[in-house]
Design an enzyme around this catalytic site. Structure first.
Site, PDB file in Angstrom:
ATOM      1  N   GLN A   1       0.693  -1.164  -0.117  1.00  0.00           N
ATOM      2  CA  GLN A   1      -0.001   0.136  -0.147  1.00  0.00           C
ATOM      3  C   GLN A   1       0.804   1.305   0.054  1.00  0.00           C
ATOM      4  O   GLN A   1       0.405   2.301  -0.348  1.00  0.00           O
ATOM      5  CB  GLN A   1      -0.961   0.101   1.332  1.00  0.00           C
TER       6      GLN A   1
ATOM      7  N   TYR B   1       4.663 -11.231   4.078  1.00  0.00           N
ATOM      8  CA  TYR B   1       4.121  -9.966   3.936  1.00  0.00           C
ATOM      9  C   TYR B   1       4.383  -9.335   2.376  1.00  0.00           C
ATOM     10  O   TYR B   1       5.886  -9.473   2.277  1.00  0.00           O
ATOM     11  CB  TYR B   1       4.310  -9.126   4.988  1.00  0.00           C
TER      12      TYR B   1
ATOM     13  N   LYS C   1     -12.474   6.910  11.789  1.00  0.00           N
ATOM     14  CA  LYS C   1     -12.624   7.647  10.420  1.00  0.00           C
ATOM     15  C   LYS C   1     -13.386   7.059   9.446  1.00  0.00           C
ATOM     16  O   LYS C   1     -13.554   7.737   8.523  1.00  0.00           O
ATOM     17  CB  LYS C   1     -11.047   7.849  10.099  1.00  0.00           C
TER      18      LYS C   1
ATOM     19  N   ARG D   1      -6.804   2.167   4.162  1.00  0.00           N
ATOM     20  CA  ARG D   1      -6.831   0.562   3.943  1.00  0.00           C
ATOM     21  C   ARG D   1      -7.977   0.138   3.149  1.00  0.00           C
ATOM     22  O   ARG D   1      -7.991  -0.945   2.093  1.00  0.00           O
ATOM     23  CB  ARG D   1      -6.736  -0.174   5.230  1.00  0.00           C
TER      24      ARG D   1
ATOM     25  N   GLY E   1      -0.076  -0.804  12.763  1.00  0.00           N
ATOM     26  CA  GLY E   1       0.276  -0.284  11.354  1.00  0.00           C
ATOM     27  C   GLY E   1       0.196   1.119  11.464  1.00  0.00           C
ATOM     28  O   GLY E   1      -0.432   1.819  12.035  1.00  0.00           O
TER      29      GLY E   1
ATOM     30  N   GLN F   1       0.441   9.144  12.104  1.00  0.00           N
ATOM     31  CA  GLN F   1      -0.339   8.075  12.722  1.00  0.00           C
ATOM     32  C   GLN F   1       0.392   7.599  13.976  1.00  0.00           C
ATOM     33  O   GLN F   1      -0.212   7.627  15.111  1.00  0.00           O
ATOM     34  CB  GLN F   1      -0.723   7.185  11.875  1.00  0.00           C
TER      35      GLN F   1
HETATM   36  N1  LIG Z   1      -0.102 -12.503  13.333  1.00  0.00           N
HETATM   37  C1  LIG Z   1      -1.007 -12.261  12.366  1.00  0.00           C
HETATM   38  O1  LIG Z   1      -1.791 -13.055  11.985  1.00  0.00           O
HETATM   39  C2  LIG Z   1      -1.180 -10.683  12.098  1.00  0.00           C
HETATM   40  C3  LIG Z   1      -2.287 -10.449  11.531  1.00  0.00           C
HETATM   41  C4  LIG Z   1      -2.531  -9.185  11.173  1.00  0.00           C
HETATM   42  C5  LIG Z   1      -1.412  -8.068  11.729  1.00  0.00           C
HETATM   43  N2  LIG Z   1      -0.293  -8.679  12.466  1.00  0.00           N
HETATM   44  C6  LIG Z   1       0.370  -7.565  12.670  1.00  0.00           C
HETATM   45  O2  LIG Z   1       0.065  -6.434  13.502  1.00  0.00           O
HETATM   46  C7  LIG Z   1       0.373  -5.145  12.808  1.00  0.00           C
HETATM   47  C8  LIG Z   1      -0.602  -4.242  12.620  1.00  0.00           C
HETATM   48  O3  LIG Z   1      -1.729  -4.794  12.058  1.00  0.00           O
HETATM   49  P1  LIG Z   1      -2.883  -3.432  11.635  1.00  0.00           P
HETATM   50  O4  LIG Z   1      -1.898  -2.784  10.602  1.00  0.00           O
HETATM   51  O5  LIG Z   1      -4.115  -4.341  11.132  1.00  0.00           O
HETATM   52  O6  LIG Z   1      -3.171  -2.474  13.129  1.00  0.00           O
HETATM   53  P2  LIG Z   1      -3.840  -1.506  13.369  1.00  0.00           P
HETATM   54  O7  LIG Z   1      -3.084  -0.629  14.058  1.00  0.00           O
HETATM   55  O8  LIG Z   1      -5.217  -2.036  13.944  1.00  0.00           O
HETATM   56  O9  LIG Z   1      -4.249  -1.025  11.796  1.00  0.00           O
HETATM   57  C9  LIG Z   1      -3.486  -0.071  11.397  1.00  0.00           C
HETATM   58  C10 LIG Z   1      -4.062   0.790  10.109  1.00  0.00           C
HETATM   59  O10 LIG Z   1      -5.015   1.847  10.778  1.00  0.00           O
HETATM   60  C11 LIG Z   1      -4.607   3.121  10.030  1.00  0.00           C
HETATM   61  N3  LIG Z   1      -4.200   4.101  11.333  1.00  0.00           N
HETATM   62  C12 LIG Z   1      -3.273   3.708  12.263  1.00  0.00           C
HETATM   63  N4  LIG Z   1      -3.223   4.532  12.987  1.00  0.00           N
HETATM   64  C13 LIG Z   1      -3.832   5.748  12.863  1.00  0.00           C
HETATM   65  C14 LIG Z   1      -4.502   6.809  13.425  1.00  0.00           C
HETATM   66  N5  LIG Z   1      -3.702   7.456  14.404  1.00  0.00           N
HETATM   67  N6  LIG Z   1      -5.229   7.596  12.711  1.00  0.00           N
HETATM   68  C15 LIG Z   1      -5.823   6.963  11.728  1.00  0.00           C
HETATM   69  N7  LIG Z   1      -5.715   5.981  10.967  1.00  0.00           N
HETATM   70  C16 LIG Z   1      -4.688   5.235  11.492  1.00  0.00           C
HETATM   71  C17 LIG Z   1      -3.670   3.014   9.250  1.00  0.00           C
HETATM   72  O11 LIG Z   1      -4.322   2.511   7.822  1.00  0.00           O
HETATM   73  P3  LIG Z   1      -4.661   3.573   6.772  1.00  0.00           P
HETATM   74  O12 LIG Z   1      -3.887   4.909   6.845  1.00  0.00           O
HETATM   75  O13 LIG Z   1      -4.554   3.010   5.674  1.00  0.00           O
HETATM   76  O14 LIG Z   1      -6.304   3.511   6.747  1.00  0.00           O
HETATM   77  C18 LIG Z   1      -2.845   1.681   9.511  1.00  0.00           C
HETATM   78  O15 LIG Z   1      -2.122   1.195   8.572  1.00  0.00           O
HETATM   79  C19 LIG Z   1       0.713  -5.775  11.531  1.00  0.00           C
HETATM   80  O16 LIG Z   1       1.534  -4.961  10.830  1.00  0.00           O
HETATM   81  C20 LIG Z   1       1.535  -6.964  11.573  1.00  0.00           C
HETATM   82  O17 LIG Z   1       2.604  -6.775  12.190  1.00  0.00           O
HETATM   83  C21 LIG Z   1      -0.117  -9.917  12.581  1.00  0.00           C
END
Ligand SMILES: NC(=O)c1ccc[n+]([C@@H]2O[C@H](COP(=O)([O-])OP(=O)(O)OC[C@H]3O[C@@H](n4cnc5c(N)ncnc54)[C@H](OP(=O)(O)O)[C@@H]3O)[C@@H](O)[C@H]2O)c1
Length: 322
Positions: free
Chosen positions: A17, A44, A205, A217, A274, A280
């Site tokens: 992305q 990934y 959001k 996303r 993420g 963020q």
């Molecule tokens: N073990 C597993 O099976 C598994 C599965 C999934 C993830 N993971 C791990 O967990 C990590 C985090 O997962 P996730 O990315 O789904 O976590 P998340 O923190 O729930 O979501 C992250 C996404 O939310 C948005 N965001 C983050 N902070 C923000 C803020 N302050 N304000 C507005 N939007 C915000 C961004 O996306 P946008 O800007 O695109 O909207 C960001 O990429 C992954 O990178 C990976 O390392 C592990």
């Protein structure tokens, strides 16, 4: 090993992305904000995410970082390019180290349970990985309480340490609370939780009945949109909007409220966020150290209760190798 309360993970962002420059800017921001723990996986972005992270961390003091990766999901077209066999574990760790440009990872995680490989074979291979210095500790992801217990016992016998579990956990997804958390507490295992913001939904959001914000996303048709779909339901989105006054009253952003909520669970060692933009991360790290009082936790529960998923049977791994 200590970890930062907020970790930075690069699933669906780096190598996909988000362009390389932006990915590097996010890693830089994470480091400047005191985040030392970075989570990735061999799978990934078709292995590109590890390369982007490895590049972005070049020049940093290795001892000041905790680098986590994972093995299980396919990294190539072959029937052995997946799962937890000795062959794939040995090949995958070498590939990860090459892409991450490091001699070792701090935590090597089994990305799911493999029903097709004897657990002894997997753990004997892991013991060789650890004893040869390629990883310091072992973790699991989305394993049930029973699977964690079995793995923990084998790890002890083989004199390696299974220290962590990486489950999905957020205000909306609490399936670990009934079994995984009590078992982990008993065994001395910490949760490093993923999607604590429900992939961005808990930032508030995404508005019910409206198109997703540009660049988010949910608009990433290459990969992210497919995964966030599960939360993009008007019922969920309007419930989340009702958390806004609670966050405001606490003087927190919605993201900070959601992150402080997962961190209040004493078995949670770190919340992996993420981020597609440095701002963020600046928002998210402010959740560190925030204490939510019992009245506020109760107010959150009153709002989200009808949509919370709690069923422990939702901790699962594919019955067949992917
Ligand atoms: N073990 C597993 O099976 C598994 C599965 C999934 C993830 N993971 C791990 O967990 C990590 C985090 O997962 P996730 O990315 O789904 O976590 P998340 O923190 O729930 O979501 C992250 C996404 O939310 C948005 N965001 C983050 N902070 C923000 C803020 N302050 N304000 C507005 N939007 C915000 C961004 O996306 P946008 O800007 O695109 O909207 C960001 O990429 C992954 O990178 C990976 O390392 C592990």
């Amino acid at each position: 090993m200590l970890v930062s309360e907020i970790s930075y993970g690069n699933w669906v962002t780096h190598g996909s992305q988000v362009e390389a420059d932006q990915a590097k800017a996010c890693v830089r921001a994470a480091l400047d904000l005191g985040i030392t723990t970075f989570d990735t996986a061999d799978v990934y972005a078709g292995t590109r995410a590890e390369s982007v992270l490895g590049e972005a961390l070049q020049g940093e003091r290795r001892e000041g970082l905790e680098i986590f990766t994972k093995v299980f999901w396919p990294t190539g077209p072959g029937r052995n390019d997946r799962g937890l066999s000795r062959k794939h574990i040995m090949e995958s760790i070498n590939g990860s180290l090459r892409r991450l440009q490091t001699d070792y990872v701090d935590l090597y995680q089994l990305h799911r349970f493999d029903h097709h490989t004897p657990l002894d074979e997997t753990f004997e291979a892991l013991a060789d990985v650890v004893h040869s210095g390629k990883a310091h500790y072992i973790g699991v992801s989305e394993w049930t309480a029973e699977q964690i217990r079995a793995g923990h016992e084998l790890a002890r016998e083989l004199k390696i340490q299974l220290v962590s579990s990486q489950p999905q956990y957020s205000m909306l997804w609490r399936v670990i609370e009934a079994k995984v958390v009590p078992t982990s507490e008993e065994l001395g295992i910490g949760q490093i939780v993923w999607s604590p913001l429900a992939q961005g939904v808990l930032t508030g959001k995404y508005l019910p009945g409206q198109p997703p914000p540009a660049g988010s996303r949910a608009t990433d048709e290459k990969s992210g949109a497919m995964f966030i779909k599960r939360f993009l339901d008007d019922d969920v989105l309007s419930t989340v909007q009702r958390l806004k006054p609670i966050a405001e009253q606490a003087g927190l952003t919605m993201a900070q409220l959601a992150l402080a909520w997962v961190l209040q669970n004493p078995n949670v060692s770190s919340a992996i966020v993420g981020a597609t933009r440095p701002e963020q991360l600046q928002d998210n790290v402010k959740a560190i150290g925030v204490k939510l009082d019992p009245a506020l936790l109760k107010a959150i529960d009153e709002v989200v209760d009808p949509i919370v998923v709690r069923d422990p049977a939702k901790t699962e791994s594919p019955a067949n190798r992917p």
